[in-house]
Design a protein around this motif. Structure first.
Motif, PDB file in Angstrom:
ATOM      1  N   PHE A  47      -9.027  15.204  -9.593  1.00  0.00           N
ATOM      2  CA  PHE A  47      -7.896  15.504 -10.454  1.00  0.00           C
ATOM      3  C   PHE A  47      -6.808  16.032  -9.533  1.00  0.00           C
ATOM      4  CE2 PHE A  47      -5.685  18.373 -13.590  1.00  0.00           C
ATOM      5  CZ  PHE A  47      -5.054  17.342 -14.256  1.00  0.00           C
ATOM      6  N   THR A  48      -5.746  15.245  -9.354  1.00  0.00           N
ATOM      7  CA  THR A  48      -4.726  15.605  -8.371  1.00  0.00           C
ATOM      8  C   THR A  48      -3.498  16.195  -9.070  1.00  0.00           C
ATOM      9  OG1 THR A  48      -3.551  13.467  -8.407  1.00  0.00           O
ATOM     10  CG2 THR A  48      -5.469  13.642  -6.956  1.00  0.00           C
ATOM     11  N   SER A  49      -2.809  17.052  -8.358  1.00  0.00           N
ATOM     12  CA  SER A  49      -1.609  17.656  -8.938  1.00  0.00           C
ATOM     13  C   SER A  49      -0.488  16.625  -9.065  1.00  0.00           C
ATOM     14  CB  SER A  49      -1.138  18.844  -8.084  1.00  0.00           C
ATOM     15  OG  SER A  49      -0.796  18.409  -6.787  1.00  0.00           O
ATOM     16  N   GLN A  50      -0.467  15.622  -8.196  1.00  0.00           N
ATOM     17  CA  GLN A  50       0.654  14.677  -8.159  1.00  0.00           C
ATOM     18  C   GLN A  50       0.437  13.426  -9.015  1.00  0.00           C
ATOM     19  OE1 GLN A  50       3.562  15.479  -6.542  1.00  0.00           O
ATOM     20  NE2 GLN A  50       2.430  17.404  -6.400  1.00  0.00           N
ATOM     21  N   ALA A  51      -0.793  12.923  -9.061  1.00  0.00           N
ATOM     22  CA  ALA A  51      -1.036  11.621  -9.698  1.00  0.00           C
ATOM     23  C   ALA A  51      -2.082  11.677 -10.806  1.00  0.00           C
ATOM     24  CB  ALA A  51      -1.457  10.600  -8.637  1.00  0.00           C
TER      25      ALA A  51
ATOM     26  N   MET B 271       0.841  -1.196   0.000  1.00  0.00           N
ATOM     27  CA  MET B 271       0.000   0.000   0.000  1.00  0.00           C
ATOM     28  C   MET B 271       0.878   1.248   0.000  1.00  0.00           C
ATOM     29  SD  MET B 271      -2.533   1.399   2.928  1.00  0.00           S
ATOM     30  CE  MET B 271      -1.151   2.216   3.727  1.00  0.00           C
ATOM     31  N   SER B 272       0.493   2.212  -0.803  1.00  0.00           N
ATOM     32  CA  SER B 272       1.235   3.471  -0.761  1.00  0.00           C
ATOM     33  C   SER B 272       0.274   4.618  -0.432  1.00  0.00           C
ATOM     34  CB  SER B 272       1.921   3.717  -2.093  1.00  0.00           C
ATOM     35  OG  SER B 272       0.969   3.844  -3.120  1.00  0.00           O
ATOM     36  N   ARG B 273       0.862   5.704  -0.022  1.00  0.00           N
ATOM     37  CA  ARG B 273       0.068   6.877   0.326  1.00  0.00           C
ATOM     38  C   ARG B 273       0.360   7.979  -0.677  1.00  0.00           C
ATOM     39  NH1 ARG B 273      -1.015   6.906   6.194  1.00  0.00           N
ATOM     40  NH2 ARG B 273      -0.370   9.047   6.463  1.00  0.00           N
ATOM     41  N   ILE B 274      -0.669   8.685  -1.062  1.00  0.00           N
ATOM     42  CA  ILE B 274      -0.522   9.815  -1.976  1.00  0.00           C
ATOM     43  C   ILE B 274      -0.974  11.066  -1.232  1.00  0.00           C
ATOM     44  CG2 ILE B 274      -1.270  10.861  -4.153  1.00  0.00           C
ATOM     45  CD1 ILE B 274      -1.963   7.969  -5.115  1.00  0.00           C
ATOM     46  N   GLU B 275      -0.085  12.036  -1.138  1.00  0.00           N
ATOM     47  CA  GLU B 275      -0.450  13.341  -0.583  1.00  0.00           C
ATOM     48  C   GLU B 275      -0.402  14.338  -1.721  1.00  0.00           C
ATOM     49  OE1 GLU B 275       2.204  13.115   3.208  1.00  0.00           O
ATOM     50  OE2 GLU B 275       0.899  14.898   3.350  1.00  0.00           O
ATOM     51  N   SER B 276      -1.492  15.041  -1.940  1.00  0.00           N
ATOM     52  CA  SER B 276      -1.547  15.904  -3.116  1.00  0.00           C
ATOM     53  C   SER B 276      -2.584  16.999  -2.932  1.00  0.00           C
ATOM     54  CB  SER B 276      -1.926  15.069  -4.348  1.00  0.00           C
ATOM     55  OG  SER B 276      -1.985  15.861  -5.506  1.00  0.00           O
ATOM     56  N   GLU B 277      -2.443  18.050  -3.727  1.00  0.00           N
ATOM     57  CA  GLU B 277      -3.554  18.967  -3.905  1.00  0.00           C
ATOM     58  C   GLU B 277      -4.477  18.362  -4.953  1.00  0.00           C
ATOM     59  OE1 GLU B 277      -2.417  23.036  -4.541  1.00  0.00           O
ATOM     60  OE2 GLU B 277      -1.857  23.213  -2.430  1.00  0.00           O
ATOM     61  N   ALA B 278      -5.741  18.720  -4.910  1.00  0.00           N
ATOM     62  CA  ALA B 278      -6.701  18.099  -5.822  1.00  0.00           C
ATOM     63  C   ALA B 278      -7.894  19.010  -6.080  1.00  0.00           C
ATOM     64  CB  ALA B 278      -7.193  16.771  -5.234  1.00  0.00           C
ATOM     65  N   LEU B 279      -8.559  18.738  -7.209  1.00  0.00           N
ATOM     66  CA  LEU B 279      -9.860  19.328  -7.506  1.00  0.00           C
ATOM     67  C   LEU B 279     -10.860  18.180  -7.604  1.00  0.00           C
ATOM     68  CD1 LEU B 279      -8.695  21.744 -10.340  1.00  0.00           C
ATOM     69  CD2 LEU B 279      -9.585  22.473  -8.103  1.00  0.00           C
ATOM     70  N   VAL B 280     -12.052  18.405  -7.103  1.00  0.00           N
ATOM     71  CA  VAL B 280     -13.100  17.386  -7.200  1.00  0.00           C
ATOM     72  C   VAL B 280     -13.831  17.598  -8.521  1.00  0.00           C
ATOM     73  CG1 VAL B 280     -15.219  16.490  -6.155  1.00  0.00           C
ATOM     74  CG2 VAL B 280     -13.372  17.362  -4.707  1.00  0.00           C
ATOM     75  N   VAL B 281     -13.754  16.627  -9.423  1.00  0.00           N
ATOM     76  CA  VAL B 281     -14.423  16.824 -10.711  1.00  0.00           C
ATOM     77  C   VAL B 281     -15.780  16.125 -10.789  1.00  0.00           C
ATOM     78  CG1 VAL B 281     -12.302  17.286 -11.982  1.00  0.00           C
ATOM     79  CG2 VAL B 281     -13.142  14.963 -11.863  1.00  0.00           C
ATOM     80  N   ARG B 282     -16.033  15.203  -9.872  1.00  0.00           N
ATOM     81  CA  ARG B 282     -17.373  14.601  -9.817  1.00  0.00           C
ATOM     82  C   ARG B 282     -17.528  13.823  -8.522  1.00  0.00           C
ATOM     83  NH1 ARG B 282     -20.302  10.370 -13.944  1.00  0.00           N
ATOM     84  NH2 ARG B 282     -18.585   9.007 -13.351  1.00  0.00           N
ATOM     85  N   THR B 283     -18.739  13.796  -7.979  1.00  0.00           N
ATOM     86  CA  THR B 283     -19.027  12.905  -6.848  1.00  0.00           C
ATOM     87  C   THR B 283     -20.285  12.100  -7.175  1.00  0.00           C
ATOM     88  OG1 THR B 283     -20.310  14.624  -5.737  1.00  0.00           O
ATOM     89  CG2 THR B 283     -18.018  14.390  -5.061  1.00  0.00           C
ATOM     90  N   VAL B 284     -20.246  10.827  -6.805  1.00  0.00           N
ATOM     91  CA  VAL B 284     -21.397   9.937  -6.986  1.00  0.00           C
ATOM     92  C   VAL B 284     -21.670   9.271  -5.644  1.00  0.00           C
ATOM     93  CG1 VAL B 284     -22.266   7.883  -8.181  1.00  0.00           C
ATOM     94  CG2 VAL B 284     -20.799   9.502  -9.402  1.00  0.00           C
ATOM     95  N   GLU B 285     -22.919   9.306  -5.197  1.00  0.00           N
ATOM     96  CA  GLU B 285     -23.269   8.691  -3.915  1.00  0.00           C
ATOM     97  C   GLU B 285     -23.361   7.182  -4.071  1.00  0.00           C
ATOM     98  OE1 GLU B 285     -26.855  10.504  -2.521  1.00  0.00           O
ATOM     99  OE2 GLU B 285     -25.882  12.453  -2.203  1.00  0.00           O
TER     100      GLU B 285
END
Ligand SMILES: [Zn+2]
Length: 232
Positions: free
Chosen positions: A26-30, A1-15
């Motif tokens: 959409f993350t700046s790092q990955a 398991m790895s951890r990703i720390e990043s800034e991000a924008l939420v482009v969609r949410t689904v319940e």
């Protein structure tokens, strides 16, 4: 398991289920990632309220290499109240985020795409921009960032330069102009729209009228649809 720390924008949410949400980030790092957010709708304090689009958030993700990563923590690092305060800016931001969702491949860092989106959201937030013109500029730049930039100077088939000041045929799906000798295309690109698109590519947004911006947006939309395989 790895951890990703990043800034991000939420482009969609689904319940999903009673309490969870799948967020496309959409993350700046990955680049683009889909994340399961457990308890998002029960007001979890660690993620609460931080899944709004248009704001920049910081996320901590757990990645087990599966299709979905798990969002462990998120917090807003930059709010953009100016985008949310007007329907025109909110709509422009929404279109750009949808483009990002379709155009960018999953798990592929897109630093240029990230820069373009953040710049667009910031200028929309400032309230000093024409939203549709800025959106057209961002759309042209996003296409270029992933290698689908439109060539408005020469035929994409034979490479012959298009004469200045003349109407030309454009096929957004093929990436630009198609001269008559190469079969042409259904859509005509007027010289003033061609000039306006070039101005946008060079960042001279003030030279572009509202009508020209709409004509460019129609072309950008068709190019996005062709490359990303989505219908409007
Ligand atoms: Zn040609």
């Amino acid at each position: 398991m790895s951890r990703i720390e990043s800034e991000a924008l939420v482009v969609r949410t689904v319940e999903v289920g009673d309490a969870d949400v799948i967020a496309t980030l959409f993350t700046s790092q990955a680049g683009k990632l889909s994340a399961i957010v457990r308890g998002a709708r029960k007001g979890s304090r660690r993620v609460g309220g931080a899944l709004e689009p248009v704001h920049t958030i910081a996320v901590l993700l757990e990645d087990r290499g599966a299709e979905l990563v798990t969002l462990k923590e998120s917090r807003i690092v930059k709010t953009r109240a100016g985008v949310v305060s007007s329907l025109d800016t909110l709509d422009a931001a929404g279109v750009a985020l949808r483009w990002a969702r379709h155009l960018f491949p999953p798990r592929t860092p897109e630093p240029e795409g990230w820069r373009i989106l953040i710049e667009l959201l910031d200028v929309l937030d400032s309230g000093h921009a024409a939203p549709r013109t800025e959106l057209a500029r961002a759309g042209l730049a996003m296409l270029a960032a992933v290698g689908y930039g439109l060539d408005l100077g020469r035929c994409v088939v034979c490479g012959r330069a298009c004469p200045e000041g003349k109407a030309a045929c454009i096929d957004p799906a093929r990436g630009g102009l198609v001269c008559r000798a190469c079969g042409g295309a259904v859509t005509v690109l007027l010289p003033e729209v061609q000039r306006a698109a070039r101005a946008l590519m060079e960042g001279r947004t003030a030279e572009v009228s509202a009508d020209q911006a709409e004509a460019i947006l129609a072309i950008v939309d068709r190019a996005m649809a062709a490359h990303a395989g989505f219908e409007r």
